[in-house]
Scaffold this active site. Structure first.
Site, PDB file in Angstrom:
ATOM      1  N   LYS A   1       0.840  -1.206   0.000  1.00 23.22           N
ATOM      2  CA  LYS A   1       0.000   0.000   0.000  1.00 23.22           C
ATOM      3  C   LYS A   1       0.872   1.251   0.000  1.00 23.22           C
ATOM      4  O   LYS A   1       0.579   2.221  -0.709  1.00 23.22           O
ATOM      5  CB  LYS A   1      -0.949  -0.013   1.205  1.00 23.22           C
TER       6      LYS A   1
ATOM      7  N   GLN B   1      -5.063  -1.507   9.568  1.00 31.39           N
ATOM      8  CA  GLN B   1      -4.868  -2.799   8.917  1.00 31.39           C
ATOM      9  C   GLN B   1      -5.485  -3.921   9.758  1.00 31.39           C
ATOM     10  O   GLN B   1      -5.219  -4.025  10.947  1.00 31.39           O
ATOM     11  CB  GLN B   1      -3.358  -3.033   8.708  1.00 31.39           C
TER      12      GLN B   1
ATOM     13  N   ASP C   1     -11.411   2.732   4.120  1.00 31.42           N
ATOM     14  CA  ASP C   1     -11.776   1.321   3.981  1.00 31.42           C
ATOM     15  C   ASP C   1     -13.297   1.150   3.924  1.00 31.42           C
ATOM     16  O   ASP C   1     -13.793   0.049   3.668  1.00 31.42           O
ATOM     17  CB  ASP C   1     -11.214   0.516   5.171  1.00 31.42           C
TER      18      ASP C   1
END
Ligand code: NDP
Length: 283
Positions: free
Chosen positions: A53, A97, A120
């Site tokens: 990422k 994460q 997200d």
């Protein structure tokens, strides 16, 4: 023989386009989008994902920073980091994460993320907006699946779609996105009966389970579009949830694993960060 839904190629073109947009904005306004990644613990796969990422952000001209916290962190200490990022103007997107270590209350951490920075798409606010058909920041993998199908001109309206898997990360939001595009959506999960028969009826089949090659080629309807979200590490390497070699002779279109949905997920993370940045710039 199925044609390939090439996520690597489509993601590269999305990322290239984003890079141009980011650079033009930087030239005109001297500002770039910023993403903060919060990584808790030492899960090796999570470290690899985060590195990927970071690299993708750098290539797209997005400033990224990773806050690494020890595995024994508390819920409060993770929320503190999130709160700080919420208040920092140069951070436009926050990504925690997953998975978090077991002692941490994942829902409490997600709820702490400001919905405007929730790249997200996992806060209740953004998932609620998705269910209501309102604009918002939506989960990256489901968005990536739709973007991939759109790139290849796959028609969704009126078609029978089956989503196998009902996680908040993939299955549920993807079902809502397919529904929003007027597909006729069925969801299957571990308690569904006669999965082979459900698969046999699907014109669009999405597998998001996490079980290597559990969907057999002979179940698949001739001419179906097959999207395999699954990533399973086996002694023979990475495989999806669909028995690929069997499925290619029945499907019309299919995603490879790797090189299908995975690269699209990262491209959509960058796109969500760009969208979050633009929204915050305009407000
Ligand atoms: P989860 O483990 O959260 O969810 C799995 C889902 O599969 C659950 O809804 C479960 O049902 C269902 N399931 C389990 N066994 C069966 C079965 N025998 N028949 C039908 N359904 C079953 O996984 P995720 O959604 O997070 O991820 C799914 C897969 O996608 C994984 O392989 C993951 O690595 C991959 N993934 C890939 C991404 C990418 O970028 N390509 C991104 C995210 C995930 P129930 O709810 O009843 O337990």
């Amino acid at each position: 023989m199925a044609k390939i839904l090439d996520g690597k190629l489509v993601a590269a073109s999305i990322r290239q386009k984003l890079r141009t947009q980011v650079d033009v904005y930087q030239q005109e306004h001297q500002k770039r989008p910023g993403l903060e990644v919060v990584l808790v613990g030492d899960d090796p796969a999570s470290h690899v994902y985060v590195r990927n990422k970071e690299r993708a952000c750098a290539q797209a001209g997005i400033v990224s920073d990773t806050v690494k916290l020890p595995a024994e962190s508390t819920t409060e200490s993770v929320i503190e980091v999130v709160d700080h990022a919420n208040r920092t103007d140069s951070i436009h997107g926050i990504l925690v994460q997953m998975p978090l270590p077991p002692q941490i209350d994942t829902q409490a951490v997600l709820s702490a993320i400001s919905p405007e920075k929730d790249v997200d798409g996992l806060t209740s606010q953004n998932l609620g907006r998705l269910a209501q058909g309102k604009p918002g920041l939506f989960p990256c993998t489901p968005r990536g699946v739709i973007a991939l199908l759109d790139y290849y001109g796959i028609v969704l309206t009126g078609r029978r779609a089956l989503v196998v898997g009902r996680s908040m990360l993939v299955g549920k939001p993807l079902s809502l996105l397919l529904l929003a595009r007027d597909a006729t959506v069925t969801m299957a999960h571990s308690r569904s009966r006669d999965l082979d028969q459900l698969v046999a009826e699907a014109e669009i089949l999405v597998a998001a389970v996490g079980r290597p090659q559990m969907i057999r080629g002979e179940w698949i309807k001739d001419g179906a579009v097959v999207v395999d979200v699954g990533i399973n590490r086996t002694p023979d390497g990475l495989v999806g949830d669909v028995a690929y070699q069997e499925a290619v002779s029945r499907a019309d279109w299919i995603t490879p694993v790797p090189g299908g949905v995975g690269p699209m997920t990262i491209a959509m993370l960058l796109d969500n960060t760009w969208q979050a940045f633009l929204n915050q710039e305009r407000s």
